[in-house]
Design a protein around this motif. Sequence first.
Motif, PDB file in Angstrom:
ATOM      1  N   GLU A 254      -2.441  -7.568   1.681  1.00  0.00           N
ATOM      2  CA  GLU A 254      -1.594  -6.372   1.694  1.00  0.00           C
ATOM      3  C   GLU A 254      -2.391  -5.072   1.632  1.00  0.00           C
ATOM      4  O   GLU A 254      -1.823  -3.988   1.738  1.00  0.00           O
ATOM      5  CB  GLU A 254      -0.571  -6.407   0.555  1.00  0.00           C
ATOM      6  CG  GLU A 254      -1.156  -6.710  -0.805  1.00  0.00           C
ATOM      7  CD  GLU A 254      -1.055  -8.189  -1.167  1.00  0.00           C
ATOM      8  OE1 GLU A 254      -1.351  -9.061  -0.308  1.00  0.00           O
ATOM      9  OE2 GLU A 254      -0.703  -8.472  -2.343  1.00  0.00           O
ATOM     10  N   ASP A 255      -3.703  -5.168   1.458  1.00  0.00           N
ATOM     11  CA  ASP A 255      -4.555  -3.980   1.535  1.00  0.00           C
ATOM     12  C   ASP A 255      -4.926  -3.643   2.974  1.00  0.00           C
ATOM     13  O   ASP A 255      -5.567  -2.611   3.224  1.00  0.00           O
ATOM     14  CB  ASP A 255      -5.837  -4.192   0.727  1.00  0.00           C
ATOM     15  CG  ASP A 255      -5.583  -4.337  -0.763  1.00  0.00           C
ATOM     16  OD1 ASP A 255      -6.222  -5.221  -1.390  1.00  0.00           O
ATOM     17  OD2 ASP A 255      -4.755  -3.580  -1.301  1.00  0.00           O
ATOM     18  N   THR A 256      -4.550  -4.485   3.902  1.00  0.00           N
ATOM     19  CA  THR A 256      -4.838  -4.228   5.307  1.00  0.00           C
ATOM     20  C   THR A 256      -4.167  -2.933   5.753  1.00  0.00           C
ATOM     21  O   THR A 256      -2.959  -2.749   5.594  1.00  0.00           O
ATOM     22  CB  THR A 256      -4.338  -5.399   6.179  1.00  0.00           C
ATOM     23  OG1 THR A 256      -5.104  -6.567   5.869  1.00  0.00           O
ATOM     24  CG2 THR A 256      -4.490  -5.082   7.661  1.00  0.00           C
ATOM     25  N   ALA A 257      -4.977  -2.025   6.293  1.00  0.00           N
ATOM     26  CA  ALA A 257      -4.462  -0.707   6.678  1.00  0.00           C
ATOM     27  C   ALA A 257      -5.587   0.096   7.312  1.00  0.00           C
ATOM     28  O   ALA A 257      -6.758  -0.290   7.241  1.00  0.00           O
ATOM     29  CB  ALA A 257      -3.935   0.041   5.452  1.00  0.00           C
ATOM     30  N   VAL A 258      -5.192   1.213   7.891  1.00  0.00           N
ATOM     31  CA  VAL A 258      -6.177   2.232   8.251  1.00  0.00           C
ATOM     32  C   VAL A 258      -6.319   3.144   7.040  1.00  0.00           C
ATOM     33  O   VAL A 258      -5.317   3.630   6.505  1.00  0.00           O
ATOM     34  CB  VAL A 258      -5.735   3.040   9.486  1.00  0.00           C
ATOM     35  CG1 VAL A 258      -6.767   4.117   9.797  1.00  0.00           C
ATOM     36  CG2 VAL A 258      -5.542   2.119  10.688  1.00  0.00           C
ATOM     37  N   TYR A 259      -7.543   3.343   6.614  1.00  0.00           N
ATOM     38  CA  TYR A 259      -7.818   4.147   5.426  1.00  0.00           C
ATOM     39  C   TYR A 259      -8.333   5.520   5.844  1.00  0.00           C
ATOM     40  O   TYR A 259      -9.236   5.622   6.684  1.00  0.00           O
ATOM     41  CB  TYR A 259      -8.843   3.439   4.537  1.00  0.00           C
ATOM     42  CG  TYR A 259      -8.230   2.316   3.750  1.00  0.00           C
ATOM     43  CD1 TYR A 259      -7.867   1.124   4.359  1.00  0.00           C
ATOM     44  CD2 TYR A 259      -7.988   2.442   2.385  1.00  0.00           C
ATOM     45  CE1 TYR A 259      -7.278   0.094   3.658  1.00  0.00           C
ATOM     46  CE2 TYR A 259      -7.404   1.421   1.659  1.00  0.00           C
ATOM     47  CZ  TYR A 259      -7.045   0.254   2.299  1.00  0.00           C
ATOM     48  OH  TYR A 259      -6.459  -0.759   1.583  1.00  0.00           O
TER      49      TYR A 259
END
Length: 123
Positions: free
Chosen positions: A89-94
């Motif tokens: 769930e930390d998958t993202a564009v940062y």
Amino acid sequence: QVQLVESGGGLVQTGDSLRLSCVASELTFSSYAMGWFRQPPGKEREFVGTITGSGAITSYSDSVKGRFTISRDNAKNTVYLQMNTLKPEDTAVYFCAARLGLGRITTNAYEYWGQGTQVTVSS
């Protein structure tokens, strides 16, 4: 003109660690609070954490508290996001962002933004 450039993203497995960096140019770095935000696929951009200009005070969202750490090196105009025990769930564009004064948790409070770096956590 002000530029913020993130780096360090990539594909990792659940439980791994990753450190993101954001280098700022053309601003008085120590005068700016720096924020980290992320945008998961198909969702809105959300607050991750922030650090004051001096680095003395940090604040985090509940979802990353205890796993992520923000730090900065004002001599290098760089802010870091250390991410431990990563989850899918930390998958993202940062994104990193800068604002004059104190840190805030809302995206519209920040004046400058980087282009983002992709973090993908596989299960």
